[in-house]
Design a protein around this motif. Structure first.
Motif, PDB file in Angstrom:
ATOM      1  N   LEU A 238      -4.575  10.878  -4.517  1.00 35.18           N
ATOM      2  CA  LEU A 238      -5.885  11.035  -4.121  1.00 35.18           C
ATOM      3  C   LEU A 238      -6.755   9.903  -4.006  1.00 35.18           C
ATOM      4  O   LEU A 238      -7.566   9.634  -3.091  1.00 35.18           O
ATOM      5  CB  LEU A 238      -6.621  12.161  -4.982  1.00 35.18           C
ATOM      6  CG  LEU A 238      -6.021  13.598  -4.900  1.00 35.18           C
ATOM      7  CD1 LEU A 238      -6.410  14.560  -6.026  1.00 35.18           C
ATOM      8  CD2 LEU A 238      -6.246  14.238  -3.666  1.00 35.18           C
ATOM      9  N   GLU A 239      -6.709   9.006  -4.932  1.00 39.52           N
ATOM     10  CA  GLU A 239      -7.270   7.527  -5.015  1.00 39.52           C
ATOM     11  C   GLU A 239      -7.033   7.120  -3.963  1.00 39.52           C
ATOM     12  O   GLU A 239      -7.672   6.114  -3.144  1.00 39.52           O
ATOM     13  CB  GLU A 239      -7.115   6.922  -6.289  1.00 39.52           C
ATOM     14  CG  GLU A 239      -7.977   7.579  -7.649  1.00 39.52           C
ATOM     15  CD  GLU A 239      -9.422   7.193  -7.484  1.00 39.52           C
ATOM     16  OE1 GLU A 239      -9.790   6.632  -6.364  1.00 39.52           O
ATOM     17  OE2 GLU A 239     -10.164   7.741  -8.300  1.00 39.52           O
ATOM     18  N   LYS A 240      -5.515   6.846  -3.727  1.00 42.43           N
ATOM     19  CA  LYS A 240      -5.151   5.955  -2.345  1.00 42.43           C
ATOM     20  C   LYS A 240      -5.737   6.645  -1.221  1.00 42.43           C
ATOM     21  O   LYS A 240      -6.332   5.667  -0.329  1.00 42.43           O
ATOM     22  CB  LYS A 240      -3.628   6.101  -2.645  1.00 42.43           C
ATOM     23  CG  LYS A 240      -3.063   5.312  -1.468  1.00 42.43           C
ATOM     24  CD  LYS A 240      -1.212   5.253  -1.340  1.00 42.43           C
ATOM     25  CE  LYS A 240      -0.917   4.334  -0.342  1.00 42.43           C
ATOM     26  NZ  LYS A 240       0.693   4.672  -0.335  1.00 42.43           N
ATOM     27  N   LYS A 241      -5.788   7.837  -1.090  1.00 40.87           N
ATOM     28  CA  LYS A 241      -6.442   8.313   0.337  1.00 40.87           C
ATOM     29  C   LYS A 241      -7.647   7.977   0.382  1.00 40.87           C
ATOM     30  O   LYS A 241      -8.323   7.813   1.540  1.00 40.87           O
ATOM     31  CB  LYS A 241      -6.058   9.839   0.337  1.00 40.87           C
ATOM     32  CG  LYS A 241      -4.698  10.152   0.356  1.00 40.87           C
ATOM     33  CD  LYS A 241      -4.015  10.013   1.901  1.00 40.87           C
ATOM     34  CE  LYS A 241      -4.527  10.859   2.882  1.00 40.87           C
ATOM     35  NZ  LYS A 241      -3.847  10.333   4.255  1.00 40.87           N
ATOM     36  N   TYR A 242      -8.468   8.204  -0.625  1.00 45.73           N
ATOM     37  CA  TYR A 242      -9.798   7.783  -0.900  1.00 45.73           C
ATOM     38  C   TYR A 242     -10.180   6.354  -0.676  1.00 45.73           C
ATOM     39  O   TYR A 242     -11.444   6.190   0.223  1.00 45.73           O
ATOM     40  CB  TYR A 242     -10.284   8.269  -2.253  1.00 45.73           C
ATOM     41  CG  TYR A 242     -11.660   8.039  -2.539  1.00 45.73           C
ATOM     42  CD1 TYR A 242     -13.081   8.229  -1.649  1.00 45.73           C
ATOM     43  CD2 TYR A 242     -12.202   7.287  -3.642  1.00 45.73           C
ATOM     44  CE1 TYR A 242     -14.229   8.199  -1.922  1.00 45.73           C
ATOM     45  CE2 TYR A 242     -13.566   6.978  -3.962  1.00 45.73           C
ATOM     46  CZ  TYR A 242     -14.595   7.537  -3.215  1.00 45.73           C
ATOM     47  OH  TYR A 242     -15.875   7.268  -3.188  1.00 45.73           O
ATOM     48  N   ASN A 243      -9.514   5.664  -0.883  1.00 38.93           N
ATOM     49  CA  ASN A 243      -9.580   4.263  -0.737  1.00 38.93           C
ATOM     50  C   ASN A 243      -9.040   3.621   0.449  1.00 38.93           C
ATOM     51  O   ASN A 243      -9.295   2.350   0.970  1.00 38.93           O
ATOM     52  CB  ASN A 243      -9.041   3.216  -1.718  1.00 38.93           C
ATOM     53  CG  ASN A 243      -9.879   3.533  -3.282  1.00 38.93           C
ATOM     54  OD1 ASN A 243     -11.115   3.754  -3.124  1.00 38.93           O
ATOM     55  ND2 ASN A 243      -9.246   3.801  -4.200  1.00 38.93           N
ATOM     56  N   GLU A 244      -8.541   4.354   1.280  1.00 42.42           N
ATOM     57  CA  GLU A 244      -7.699   3.875   2.584  1.00 42.42           C
ATOM     58  C   GLU A 244      -9.065   3.628   3.683  1.00 42.42           C
ATOM     59  O   GLU A 244      -9.998   4.500   3.775  1.00 42.42           O
ATOM     60  CB  GLU A 244      -6.881   4.879   3.244  1.00 42.42           C
ATOM     61  CG  GLU A 244      -5.590   4.830   2.503  1.00 42.42           C
ATOM     62  CD  GLU A 244      -4.503   5.974   3.130  1.00 42.42           C
ATOM     63  OE1 GLU A 244      -4.993   6.814   3.768  1.00 42.42           O
ATOM     64  OE2 GLU A 244      -3.395   5.899   2.648  1.00 42.42           O
TER      65      GLU A 244
END
Length: 244
Positions: A238-244
């Motif tokens: 979720l963090e990865k998707k949020y920061n993309e």
């Protein structure tokens, strides 16, 4: 640019709970809920001190394990379920003043919003500080797309179902509605002087900082906690998707 400003984080965490028993010490993954904001605040680049405001020796002990001293236990009058966060902040400010502890900004993190991390905290602090000429406070918000006011219903005195707006009868698509935001409990920041003056985070000089839906969960009951447990297992994704 923040060296001349002191930022105090308050983590309100009383014992007991009406909706979910002892929620502040329930373990999310392998940490009690109260540990999550403590760990986030400790990793912040800007926070100068952390105060866990609690009436519970057990919660104070958890804070101590994280290297956070609890300078006081709340008096009985601030320990009930009707006590407001405003009263808790007032009590901490009184302590800061009595101890001559410097405080320019107050930042509040709730254990019931565990997914606010240090990066979120620092971005919010930076955002508010950069816009300090126009804003004194910042609150975390989330888009209220699922429960938009256009689709809200109520019953009249005869139990007849009605909608607040006329959109239901017109079959308005949710995607066509204007964006509505709600305060999600993720973070609150204010200057100390503004809080003393206004006794609220919400006023004409309040800035909103938008969080994604998954970070905006507030744990108030068992369903919320079960949802948070599942989200916690997907945090890296979720963090990865949020920061993309």
């Amino acid at each position: 640019m923040y060296k001349n400003k002191s930022i105090v984080t308050i983590i309100p965490a009383r014992s007991g709970s009406v909706g979910l028993k002892n929620k502040n010490i329930l373990k999310l993954k392998d940490k009690p809920l109260v540990s999550w904001p403590i760990m986030a605040a400790k990793k912040s680049a800007y926070i100068d001190s952390i105060i866990v405001s609690t009436d519970s020796p057990k919660i104070a002990k958890i804070a101590k394990k994280h290297g956070i001293d609890t300078p006081f236990l709340r008096p009985k009058k601030l320990s009930g379920n009707k006590v407001t966060t405003i009263e808790v902040i007032d009590h901490v400010i009184e302590y800061l003043n009595n101890e001559s502890i410097s405080c320019d900004y107050i930042l509040v993190l709730e254990p019931t919003s565990p997914f606010t991390n240090s990066n979120d905290i620092d971005k919010c602090i930076e955002n508010l500080y950069k816009k300090r000429n126009n804003f004194d406070s910042l609150v975390g918000v989330c888009s209220n797309d699922k429960y938009h006011p256009n689709f809200c219903l109520y019953t009249d005195k005869n139990n007849k179902l009605k909608n607040i707006q006329s959109s239901l009868s017109k079959h308005t698509r949710r995607q066509d509605c204007t964006e509505i935001l709600y305060p999600d409990g993720s973070i609150y920041i204010t200057t100390k002087s503004s809080f003393i003056k206004n006794k609220t985070f919400y006023h004409s000089r309040t800035l909103g900082y938008k969080f994604p839906k998954w970070k905006s969960i507030e744990i108030d009951d068992e369903i919320d906690f079960i949802t948070a447990q599942k989200l916690a297992t997907k945090m890296k994704y979720l963090e990865k998707k949020y920061n993309e």
